[in-house]
Design an enzyme around this catalytic site. Sequence first.
Site, mmCIF file in Angstrom:
data_model
loop_
_atom_site.group_PDB
_atom_site.id
_atom_site.type_symbol
_atom_site.label_atom_id
_atom_site.label_comp_id
_atom_site.label_asym_id
_atom_site.label_seq_id
_atom_site.Cartn_x
_atom_site.Cartn_y
_atom_site.Cartn_z
ATOM 1 N N ASP A 225 0.946 -1.112 0.056
ATOM 2 C CA ASP A 225 0.071 -0.072 0.193
ATOM 3 C C ASP A 225 0.904 0.969 0.034
ATOM 4 O O ASP A 225 0.370 2.144 0.312
ATOM 5 C CB ASP A 225 -0.861 0.125 1.455
ATOM 6 C CG ASP A 225 -2.122 -0.680 1.167
ATOM 7 O OD1 ASP A 225 -2.331 -1.288 -0.051
ATOM 8 O OD2 ASP A 225 -2.928 -0.686 1.940
ATOM 9 N N ASP B 200 -6.918 -7.693 13.772
ATOM 10 C CA ASP B 200 -6.325 -9.090 14.162
ATOM 11 C C ASP B 200 -7.327 -9.611 15.484
ATOM 12 O O ASP B 200 -7.712 -10.738 15.461
ATOM 13 C CB ASP B 200 -4.836 -9.193 14.448
ATOM 14 C CG ASP B 200 -4.362 -8.020 15.588
ATOM 15 O OD1 ASP B 200 -5.268 -6.963 15.983
ATOM 16 O OD2 ASP B 200 -3.296 -7.854 15.558
#
Length: 496
Positions: free
Chosen positions: A93, A241
């Site tokens: 990214d 996460d």
Amino acid sequence: MILETVIIVIYTISLLLIFMYALAQLNLLFNYLSSKKAKDNSPKFDFSNPDEIPYITIQLPVYNEMYVMERLLDNIAKIDYPKNKLEIQVLDDSTDETVETTLKQIQKLQAQGLDIKQITRTDRKGFKAGALKEGLKIAKGSIIAIFDSDFLPEADWLKRTVPYFKDEAVGVVQTRWGHINRNYSILTRIQAFALDAHFTLEQVGRNSKGHFINFNGTAGLWRKACIIDAGNWEGDTLTEDLDLSYRAQLKNWKFKYLEHVETPAELPIVISAARSQQFRWNKGGAENFQKMLGRVVKSKNISAKTKVHGLLHLLNSTMFLNVLIVGVLSIPMLYIKNEYAHLRPYFYVMSFFVMSTIIFFVCYWFMYKNIYGGGFKNFIRYIGMFFVFFSIAMGFSLHNSIAVLEGHWGKKSEFVRTPKFNISKYKDNWKNNKYIKRNISVNVIFEGLLMCYFGFGMYSAFIVGNQGGDFGLFPFHFMLCVGFGYVFFKSLASKV
């Protein structure tokens, strides 16, 4: 007396919450110690049988990682696994020149026969979660390994972790983080100390009894089917996460934690980088508490004890807020104690809560001993390390409390990547790292004021009462003063 009553009530509630958390840690210690006696009979793949070897996709989510990309890709290229069963996705990214330099290195690795590709996006929607989700769409592997850019897995890492997916119920295998620059500075030592406690006491203590644990964002593997079944990656919290971990375990997927498999990584070496990491983790924890509270409480698949441990786990970061409240109110409490003689019995009872510190001291000693070994000399070193850690952790309490409050209130913010340094290569040149934030937050000023405030608390010990002072809270105020002083001066120094 109304103000005094309000102060006493808030102070007492915060102490009780800290004590509850300490008791939970003590329970995890008992779980941890009992797990050492148990044998691991987990079914494992037979790597001598080619038909049993699963296809693996390694995902490397990166964003502007100029200083570590070469090291990361060189290291990943050394992973020992059948090439016809392995692909590597560089989920890039980046918005700077590293996009081009990374592509050139990837092309060299492709020429060596490695199945590796660079995947870029036109925007960073969902940040890391969005990148992982994008890569998952075209991932060939049934098992997905994930590494952040500062992690350096050993060549046999996959062969030591993948076999545990023989059990079809296992959705995640997580390994313990190591620290290649543990002894670089006081800052890296206290970060390592905190992470070691999490990766021994907490992860093993929860996992050994079937309580919820979390994938730690890196140095672990997911079964692709588990990710999809749990609802895929979502970017509505800063700790994607933890979010996906809870959603997966609520759907009865098993998590396997491997304490014996260490994955080395580099800790942040400047306080601004540690701040951004701490802010993200603590705010994300609070966001996930708000997101998961109802689901955990209402779940019919888990025991009451697992629910309690789960909620306390999600409230981990909120302990910083309780510590800050207790610290700030402890000075007016000192004056209340000496002003109202009839309240003395209450304060004698409250002194019992020094037990919280003793519990943490005992729990963390077992963690420390596990890593450094026992013996008198190591115990003396541990005493010093414990109080340095506790002081500096309290010094971060204002910064982390702001993160926690933003998380609980639902204030959204951008996913800020922690700057990486590659200190072994760049050594003293790290100060020129272009990703370091050099602006001074207004929070730093308040941390300086709190340093002075707790200095006043130490002075107050000498002047309250009629019998030569009251020094019961003096050590606490000393540690708070030192902790906030460290964070304040270190933050100022890192801006120059």
